[in-house]
Enzyme design. Structure first.
Site, PDB file in Angstrom:
ATOM      1  N   CYS A   1       0.802  -1.210   0.000  1.00  0.00           N
ATOM      2  CA  CYS A   1       0.000   0.000   0.000  1.00  0.00           C
ATOM      3  C   CYS A   1       0.842   1.270   0.000  1.00  0.00           C
ATOM      4  O   CYS A   1       0.512   2.249  -0.652  1.00  0.00           O
ATOM      5  CB  CYS A   1      -0.947  -0.003   1.179  1.00  0.00           C
ATOM      6  SG  CYS A   1      -0.115  -0.114   2.756  1.00  0.00           S
TER       7      CYS A   1
ATOM      8  N   HIS B   1      -2.362   0.770   7.070  1.00  0.00           N
ATOM      9  CA  HIS B   1      -2.610   1.000   5.661  1.00  0.00           C
ATOM     10  C   HIS B   1      -2.211   2.438   5.325  1.00  0.00           C
ATOM     11  O   HIS B   1      -2.184   3.301   6.211  1.00  0.00           O
ATOM     12  CB  HIS B   1      -4.104   0.783   5.366  1.00  0.00           C
ATOM     13  CG  HIS B   1      -4.442   0.762   3.913  1.00  0.00           C
ATOM     14  ND1 HIS B   1      -3.782  -0.026   3.007  1.00  0.00           N
ATOM     15  CD2 HIS B   1      -5.407   1.429   3.206  1.00  0.00           C
ATOM     16  CE1 HIS B   1      -4.301   0.165   1.813  1.00  0.00           C
ATOM     17  NE2 HIS B   1      -5.300   1.049   1.901  1.00  0.00           N
TER      18      HIS B   1
ATOM     19  N   ASP C   1      -8.052   5.493  -2.766  1.00  0.00           N
ATOM     20  CA  ASP C   1      -7.190   4.410  -2.285  1.00  0.00           C
ATOM     21  C   ASP C   1      -6.629   3.649  -3.459  1.00  0.00           C
ATOM     22  O   ASP C   1      -7.318   2.838  -4.078  1.00  0.00           O
ATOM     23  CB  ASP C   1      -7.971   3.471  -1.364  1.00  0.00           C
ATOM     24  CG  ASP C   1      -7.038   2.508  -0.650  1.00  0.00           C
ATOM     25  OD1 ASP C   1      -5.841   2.441  -1.023  1.00  0.00           O
ATOM     26  OD2 ASP C   1      -7.486   1.831   0.300  1.00  0.00           O
TER      27      ASP C   1
END
Lengths: 675, 303
Positions: free
Chosen positions: A417, A461, A477
């Site tokens: 991520c 994250h 995202d």
């Protein structure tokens, strides 16, 4: 020399050492090793004294020991006014006390100190195992105390039994005091050592940080909702905003980090939020992070004391979170806000910042995109499309070199991520769209019928936010474009093969164990909710629930009435217990007779037998002589000849006498009145 | 039976004027099969009491005057070679009697004392390897001079314990003394005394003592008394179980003499100074004051 009966016998000495060991044991990991050796040495010396092989150390030796210990503390900690050196100082003095453990008084001192040392444990840890250990320590120390009573009190069963009974008796009092003792804030704060390693999101992000976190299944947050619950793909717990990029490392940057001058509003009036519209209410319990930042969804507002809001939609706390911290949050989804978004000059510059050089290919490509597309949303869609087509999500990305964004985008195309978020924001900024990296946690696991959401470290994250003039800041995202299941189902299903690969035992693969772990977490959660986080607010709430209104009078009544009831019950119990070995009836009646005679002025002397007494009554109060001899005869037959009829006769005699006495009392008065 | 007992007491009372309590104590001691130690100055009537008891109870009576040069054989008896029969024959010593008056026992050497005391305990005598039983009943009245008198060997505690009671007669009352002056002759009275009972009747009386009922309350009192002596810091040693049993037996006998079938605390109090006085002793010495305190501090009725 002290008197021999104040010297310590062997068993009580052993008990003292046991108590010391028990209270010091949990500190062993925290204290420097030499303190433990020092303690063992002091104990050894004391045992040698007991065996008569050695004398108690002289003044010089003690002075030397104290100086060495102080020097050791200075060398080990190099600073004084912090919690750990203080605890170490306590432990050292506790250990050295053994060198002059001479009389019973010293033993008491050492053991009372032991209670204190046991209590310092809770400064560091407040979890259930430690609480249980604290109880155990209290049991052992109390047993050691009761072992000092002499006699056979030092026998293990007796000492422990007495200790357990004492503690059981004090439990109701403890509960009552737990509820009503005022919770004062700390008068001063002793800084805790913040140098220790901690897992969690740090104030900067370099490639690899989140991979490290993904290997830890430590709990990070526990979130309980009051009312509606956001969908899984909405569960983004924002903690940090990284606005500054130096080519490799993302950090908060000047003016964004509250420690570097970013304004924080601590009072709710400063940052008015709509009272209407959909919102989520939830309570977050955060594990200690030793950092100030808290985690919440976008547009948060908290009324918990000491929690403030930053300009970039985050919550921070006035002091770092050294122990579990609970805060209540309300969050308004961004879409519900009607306020027209604005981006100031400073913020625009801040969120377009890029290092002067590096990653040329990415910059060129971004400028291309900016020319091709009209607005930020379109550029973003193009970048995400690019991610979606080419990239793979992996926990083991290859190492990247100097131009990390270029290498990632056009070389390896595998990442985690942080790679996606970092390079996405880089591209957006290069294309002229204000963007920033947001770090926090995403997702979470329900515990016990959705009572609360457990967020672990591996849920850490990083994602992005871009600014568009029409909608303001909005979340993007990039990881979702590559691996939607990471967002929907969590890391475990997104990277099943790689997930927790390095752990010694792949415990997460056994569902039963997983369930047990969740159960345990739930117990911990309840413990924290009811016990540890019982602060002055909860106390007020509880008292309000119990009393209706908290006034000094009611509080006093609340305290005193149970105390009075308890004392009455105790009295009743004592009376009842006394009844168990009740005197025979004849004896009671006779004692009643004696009391009456004492009222008349002829009390029975101790050791005076009934007959002698009757004889004395005959001389001292002749008018009662016949009565007394009749009672005595009846009593003798009842008590010593076991004649049941005499017992009844005795009762009858006493009743008659009372009547007679009453009449006699009345008669002289009438006499006087007539006179 | 009660009549007999009161007759005995009256009879002895004729000889030993104004000493009814002591007479009853002596009788109680005998009825509970114990031995009696009389401690008093010379001339107080110790011998008279023993003699009168023997006569009234119809017991065979011997008197031994203990001296410092006395040997055990002088009491127990000795085997003498007789030329006529050509064999040894045992000549019984004075101990072979039903009532032995051992006068001034603390004048003799410990060796002789212990010979007598052994006979008292075992009720038998071993001489020349042969065990001879003593007559039944066997009752020793020993007298001793107060210890501060010269030429005395104090009886050790273990041997004092063999005596059920220790009584002292004390000076006679004014009336009794006046009667003596007026010519009442105890010696003549003594000679006139007739046995009231025989050995078997005495045996029955002794058996009756055991049947006196002791209720829980009175046993409780006894127990408190005994435990007080064991716990009180004043007492150097507490009452032994033998001492406690002696107290109970003597009190029962006292109740029987008083004509009761059950025990009263007064019975215990009556015999307590005699039974416990020589068994207890404080740091400072004698147990008499201790017993006094014991009686006052331990209440008769448990509260």
């Amino acid at each position: 020399m002290t008197r021999p009966d104040s010297l310590l016998p062997r068993e009580s000495l052993l008990w003292i050492f046991a108590a010391q060991f028990t209270v010091l044991l949990p500190h062993f990991t925290r204290l420097p090793l030499w303190i433990i050796f020092g303690w063992a040495l002091a104990v050894l010396w004391r045992v040698e004294v007991y065996r008569g092989r050695r004398e108690f150390p002289g003044r010089l030796v003690k002075l030397l020991a104290v100086s060495v210990a102080l020097l050791g503390l200075v060398l080990s900690y190099r600073r004084w006014f912090a919690l750990e050196p203080m605890v170490a100082l306590l432990a050292v003095s506790f250990a050295l006390k053994n060198l002059e453990l001479l009389s019973r008084r010293d033993a008491f001192l050492s053991l009372l100190l032991a209670y204190f040392v046991a209590a310092t444990l809770f400064v560091f840890e407040q979890t259930i195992p430690y609480a249980l250990y604290g109880v155990l320590a209290a049991v052992v120390v109390t047993a050691a105390l009761s072992a000092q009573l002499g006699g056979f009190s030092a026998r293990p069963r007796r000492a422990l039994g007495l200790s357990l009974r004492l503690l059981a008796q004090s439990a109701p009092l403890m509960l009552l005091l737990f509820m009503v003792i005022p919770r004062l804030g700390p008068l001063w704060a002793v800084p805790q050592n913040s140098g220790g390693a901690s897992t969690g999101i740090s104030d900067s992000m370099t490639p690899g940080d989140f991979t490290r976190l993904s290997k830890s299944d430590q709990p990070a947050l526990r979130i309980a909702f009051d009312g509606p619950v956001p969908a899984p793909e909405q569960r983004y717990w924002r903690g940090l905003v990284y606005s500054h990029f130096d080519g490799r490392r993302w950090s908060q940057g000047f003016g964004v980090d509250p420690r570097e001058g970013a304004p924080v509003s601590w009072r709710k009036t400063e940052n008015p939020l709509p009272e209407v519209g959909p919102r989520y209410r939830y309570r977050v319990i955060q594990e200690p992070t030793r950092n100030q930042w808290l985690f919440a969804m976008a547009r948060p507002h908290s009324e918990t004391r000491g929690v403030g809001e930053t300009r970039d939609d985050r919550l921070v706390r006035s002091v770092p979170v050294y122990s579990r911290f609970a805060y209540d949050v309300r969050s308004w989804p961004r879409s519900s806000l009607v306020q027209r978004p604005e981006l100031g000059d400073f913020e625009r510059r801040r969120n377009l910042q890029l290092p002067a050089e590096g990653n040329p290919r990415a910059r060129a490509w971004a400028q291309n995109l900016a020319q091709e597309h009209q607005d930020g949303a379109a550029i973003s869609a193009a970048v995400l499309e690019f991610f979606h087509r080419r990239f793979t999500y992996t926990l083991k990305p290859p190492a990247l070199g100097q131009d990390s964004v270029d290498e990632f985008l056009f070389g390896s195309q595998q990442g985690f991520c942080e790679h996606f978020a970092g390079s996405y924001v880089f591209m957006m900024r290069a294309a002229g769209v204000p963007a920033r990296v947001v770090a926090g946690y995403q997702g979470g696991e329900w515990v016990d019928q959705e009572e609360y959401l457990l967020v672990r470290q591996y849920d850490a994250h990083a994602w992005a936010e871009i600014w568009t003039p029409s909608r303001g800041w909005q979340r993007v995202d990039p990881t979702a474009a590559v691996s939607p299941e990471r967002i929907r189902d969590g890391l475990q299903s997104a990277a099943a093969e790689e997930f927790m690969e390095d752990s010694l035992l792949p415990l997460h693969r056994f569902s039963l164990l997983n369930r047990l772990r969740l159960q345990w977490d739930m117990i911990n959660y309840r413990w924290y909710q009811t016990v540890v986080s019982f602060d002055s607010d909860s106390q007020q709430n509880l008292l309000k629930r119990l009393l209706g209104e908290v006034s000094p009078l009611r509080l006093a009544a609340f305290l005193l009435i149970p105390a009075a009831i308890g004392l009455c019950l105790l009295l009743l119990w004592l009376w009842w217990g006394g009844r168990g070995q009740q005197l025979p009836r004849a004896q009671r009646l006779y004692l009643k007779f004696c009391r009456r005679m004492a009222g008349v002025g002829v009390p029975r002397r101790s050791g005076e037998a009934p007959r002698d007494y009757a004889r004395r009554i005959a001389t001292e109060a002749p008018r009662l002589a016949a009565m007394a001899s009749a009672v005595t005869a009846a009593y003798e037959r009842a008590a010593y000849a076991d004649d049941p009829s005499a017992e009844r006769q005795l009762g009858r005699l006493l009743r008659q006498w009372r009547l007679g006495a009453m009449l006699a009392n009345v008669a002289p008065r009438r006499h006087q009145a007539q006179a | 039976m009660q009549k007999i007992i009161s007759a005995i007491v009256t009879d002895i009372g004729k000889v030993l004027l104004g000493k009814e309590h002591q007479v009853k104590l002596a009788l109680a001691c005998l009825l509970s099969r114990g031995h009696l130690l009389i401690e008093d100055l010379p001339g107080m009537g110790k011998t008279t009491l023993a003699h009168a008891l023997a006569r009234v109870l119809g017991l065979s009576y011997n008197r031994v005057q203990f001296t410092s040069d006395m040997l055990p054989a002088d009491i127990l008896g000795v085997s003498i070679f007789e030329r006529d029969s050509g064999s040894f024959r045992f000549h019984e010593g004075p101990v072979f009697s039903q009532l032995l008056l051992a006068d001034e026992i603390n004048r003799s050497s410990p060796k002789t004392q212990s010979a007598l005391l052994e006979a008292m305990e075992e009720r038998q005598v071993s001489v020349d390897g042969e065990t001879r039983a003593l007559p039944e009943p066997f009752f020793v009245i020993a007298t001793q001079n107060p210890l501060h008198q010269s030429g005395t060997f104090a009886l050790p505690e273990s041997q004092l314990d063999r005596f059920l009671m220790r009584v002292s007669l004390g000076y006679p009352t004014r009336e009794a003394e006046r009667a003596l002056f007026q010519g009442v002759d105890p010696r003549a009275e003594l000679r006139r005394l007739k046995p009231r009972i025989d050995a078997s009747a005495l045996n029955r009386l002794q058996a009756l003592v055991g049947q006196v009922k002791a209720s829980e309350s009175v046993l409780d009192y006894l127990e408190r008394l005994v435990s007080f002596t064991r716990q009180s810091p004043d007492c150097a040693v507490g009452l032994s179980p033998r001492g406690a049993l002696a107290l109970l037996h003597a009190a029962r006998a006292w109740a029987l003499i008083d004509g009761r079938g059950h025990l009263l605390p007064e019975d215990i109090q009556a015999v307590l100074p005699s039974v416990a006085g020589h068994r207890l002793h404080s740091e400072s010495g004698d147990g008499t004051q201790l017993v006094e305190r014991l009686m006052h501090q331990v209440d008769v009725i448990a509260a």
